[in-house]
Design an enzyme around this catalytic site. Sequence first.
Site, PDB file in Angstrom:
ATOM      1  N   ARG A 185      10.374  35.624 -10.669  1.00 58.42           N
ATOM      2  CA  ARG A 185       9.496  34.471 -10.943  1.00 58.42           C
ATOM      3  C   ARG A 185       8.119  34.832 -11.044  1.00 58.42           C
ATOM      4  O   ARG A 185       7.649  35.359  -9.958  1.00 58.42           O
ATOM      5  CB  ARG A 185       9.925  33.530 -10.033  1.00 58.42           C
ATOM      6  CG  ARG A 185       9.446  31.836 -10.160  1.00 58.42           C
ATOM      7  CD  ARG A 185       9.467  31.001  -9.101  1.00 58.42           C
ATOM      8  NE  ARG A 185      10.869  30.432  -9.362  1.00 58.42           N
ATOM      9  CZ  ARG A 185      11.263  29.414 -10.327  1.00 58.42           C
ATOM     10  NH1 ARG A 185      10.170  29.247 -11.092  1.00 58.42           N
ATOM     11  NH2 ARG A 185      12.485  28.974 -10.511  1.00 58.42           N
ATOM     12  N   GLN A 187      10.626  26.492   0.348  1.00 59.76           N
ATOM     13  CA  GLN A 187       9.404  27.197   1.235  1.00 59.76           C
ATOM     14  C   GLN A 187      10.090  27.585   2.538  1.00 59.76           C
ATOM     15  O   GLN A 187       9.799  26.872   3.563  1.00 59.76           O
ATOM     16  CB  GLN A 187       8.388  26.273   1.378  1.00 59.76           C
ATOM     17  CG  GLN A 187       7.134  26.644   2.082  1.00 59.76           C
ATOM     18  CD  GLN A 187       6.503  27.782   1.065  1.00 59.76           C
ATOM     19  OE1 GLN A 187       6.346  27.585  -0.137  1.00 59.76           O
ATOM     20  NE2 GLN A 187       5.768  28.854   1.837  1.00 59.76           N
ATOM     21  N   ASP A 230      20.536  34.465 -10.473  1.00 61.29           N
ATOM     22  CA  ASP A 230      19.724  35.598  -9.507  1.00 61.29           C
ATOM     23  C   ASP A 230      20.687  35.651  -8.522  1.00 61.29           C
ATOM     24  O   ASP A 230      21.786  35.318  -8.259  1.00 61.29           O
ATOM     25  CB  ASP A 230      18.528  34.722  -9.088  1.00 61.29           C
ATOM     26  CG  ASP A 230      18.678  33.432  -8.611  1.00 61.29           C
ATOM     27  OD1 ASP A 230      19.696  33.087  -7.866  1.00 61.29           O
ATOM     28  OD2 ASP A 230      17.843  32.649  -8.810  1.00 61.29           O
ATOM     29  N   ASP A 271       0.941  -1.159  -0.174  1.00 62.96           N
ATOM     30  CA  ASP A 271      -0.084  -0.016   0.024  1.00 62.96           C
ATOM     31  C   ASP A 271       0.758   1.179   0.033  1.00 62.96           C
ATOM     32  O   ASP A 271       0.246   2.255   0.233  1.00 62.96           O
ATOM     33  CB  ASP A 271      -0.808   0.033   1.253  1.00 62.96           C
ATOM     34  CG  ASP A 271      -0.001   0.041   2.608  1.00 62.96           C
ATOM     35  OD1 ASP A 271       0.933   0.094   2.463  1.00 62.96           O
ATOM     36  OD2 ASP A 271      -0.946   0.019   3.585  1.00 62.96           O
ATOM     37  N   LYS A 319      16.469  38.158 -11.307  1.00 55.24           N
ATOM     38  CA  LYS A 319      15.597  37.235 -11.811  1.00 55.24           C
ATOM     39  C   LYS A 319      13.993  37.510 -11.153  1.00 55.24           C
ATOM     40  O   LYS A 319      14.166  37.817  -9.833  1.00 55.24           O
ATOM     41  CB  LYS A 319      15.835  35.836 -11.562  1.00 55.24           C
ATOM     42  CG  LYS A 319      14.532  34.883 -11.966  1.00 55.24           C
ATOM     43  CD  LYS A 319      15.456  33.527 -11.508  1.00 55.24           C
ATOM     44  CE  LYS A 319      14.922  32.822 -10.169  1.00 55.24           C
ATOM     45  NZ  LYS A 319      15.458  31.507 -10.141  1.00 55.24           N
TER      46      LYS A 319
HETATM   47  C1  R5P Z   1      15.986  29.450  -6.856  1.00 57.02           C
HETATM   48  O1  R5P Z   1      15.867  30.580  -6.231  1.00 57.02           O
HETATM   49  C2  R5P Z   1      16.615  28.496  -6.932  1.00 57.02           C
HETATM   50  O2  R5P Z   1      17.974  28.742  -6.564  1.00 57.02           O
HETATM   51  C3  R5P Z   1      16.755  27.953  -8.396  1.00 57.02           C
HETATM   52  O3  R5P Z   1      17.033  29.208  -9.167  1.00 57.02           O
HETATM   53  C4  R5P Z   1      15.341  27.574  -8.753  1.00 57.02           C
HETATM   54  O4  R5P Z   1      14.566  26.667  -7.953  1.00 57.02           O
HETATM   55  C5  R5P Z   1      15.504  26.815 -10.243  1.00 57.02           C
HETATM   56  O5  R5P Z   1      14.275  26.246 -10.556  1.00 57.02           O
HETATM   57  P1  R5P Z   1      13.953  26.081 -12.062  1.00 57.02           P
HETATM   58  O6  R5P Z   1      14.641  25.486 -12.592  1.00 57.02           O
HETATM   59  O7  R5P Z   1      12.596  25.593 -12.049  1.00 57.02           O
HETATM   60  O8  R5P Z   1      13.821  27.418 -12.678  1.00 57.02           O
END
Ligand code: R5P
Length: 326
Positions: free
Chosen positions: A225, A130, A200, A51, A223
Site C-alpha cells: 500500500r 491502527q 494480500d 448539537d 500487496k
Molecule cells: C487491509 O489490509 C485490509 O484487509 C483491506 O484489504 C483493506 O482495508 C481494503 O481497503 P481498500 O478497499 O481501501 O483497498
Amino acid sequence: MNKSKCRIQLGWFEGTILLVVSGSSCRHIAEEMAEILNCEHHSLEARRFPDSEGYFRVPESSINKIRSNTVILVSNTFPDSCIVETLMLLEAIIDVRQGNLADIRGKGIDCEPIGPGIFLAIPYFGYSRQDKRFNQGEAVSARAIGMLLSSKCDGITVLDLHAPEVLEKLPVKISFASSMSEIATYLQSEINPDFILSPDKGAIERASFVAETIGCKFSYLEKTRIDAHTIVHKAKDLDVNGAIVTIVDDMISTGGTICRASEALREQGAKAVYAACSHGLFTGGAISKLDQFVDGIIASDSLKNPRSVVSSASALCRGINELIEK
Ligand code: R5P
C-alpha cells in the site's frame, strides 16, 4: 439474507436467561441474535441532541430485565459517534445493574447491586487497522478502544477483526467470531467459484478457510500500500484461466485493493471476478468503482450497506457462546 444456516446449538445458553439489547447501530443484527438465542430483544434509547451530542437511556420498561438477565449489547464502534454510544450504553446498563435507579425528580428507588453479566458483541470494530505503532508517536487506536470498552463489560466478542492479536491481552474475556463460514455457504450456493484469492497476506487465513469450505483452489497476492488510495500488487502467475474467482477480504473500504486484484485476475484470463468481505465500508463511491471491476460484491451485514447479503448474527452468537464458556 440466508437465515436458514443461522441456527446454532444453544450449548451454554440452555437454561441461562439472556437479554439482547441494542442502540442505534445494530438493531437488525441484535433482533436476529435474540431469535437465534430464543430470548427477548430490547431497544435502548439512543438519539442525538441538536448539537450532535448523544442521549442514551435504558427505558423504564427494560430495567427489570436488565437487572435479572445476562445482557448482551450488540453495538458497532464505527463511525466515531458509535464509540461514544457503545460506552454510554454500557454505562447506563452498569448503572441499572448497580441499582442506581433514583433520578433527580425523586422517581425510582436505589436498590441492591447485582453481579457481573454484561457482554458486548461488536459486528464491526472501528479503528481495527491502527493495530500497531507504524510510526513513532502514533496512538495504537485499536488497543486504546479495546481498553475503554473492557472497562465497562465482562467480555467482548468481535466479528472478523482485522488483526486479533491487538485485543488478545485485554483485561476481560475476548473471543473472535467469523462470518466466513456463512460467506462460504453463500458463495457456494450463489456463485460456485472455482478459485478463491486472498488480495494480500493478511487475508490468507480467512480466504483459505473459505476455499477449503467450498473445496476449490486458492492463492494469494502480495500487496504494497503506497497510500490510502494507491495499491500495488506484485506480479504472480495464478491458475485462473477461464475460472470464476472470488476475492475474499476482511473489509472493503475504498475498493482499491479489490480493483487492483481484479485487474491482475482478468489479465490472467479469469472468466468472472467477485468480491466478498465481512465489512463493507464502501467509502467514497467505492461501489460504483467496484462495479466496473467485478461481477458482484458480497458483504455481511456487520455494517449497513447495499451489498449486505450474509447475516452476521449466527457468527456473533457463536462468539458469545465461546466467551461465556471460557
Ligand atoms: C487491509 O489490509 C485490509 O484487509 C483491506 O484489504 C483493506 O482495508 C481494503 O481497503 P481498500 O478497499 O481501501 O483497498
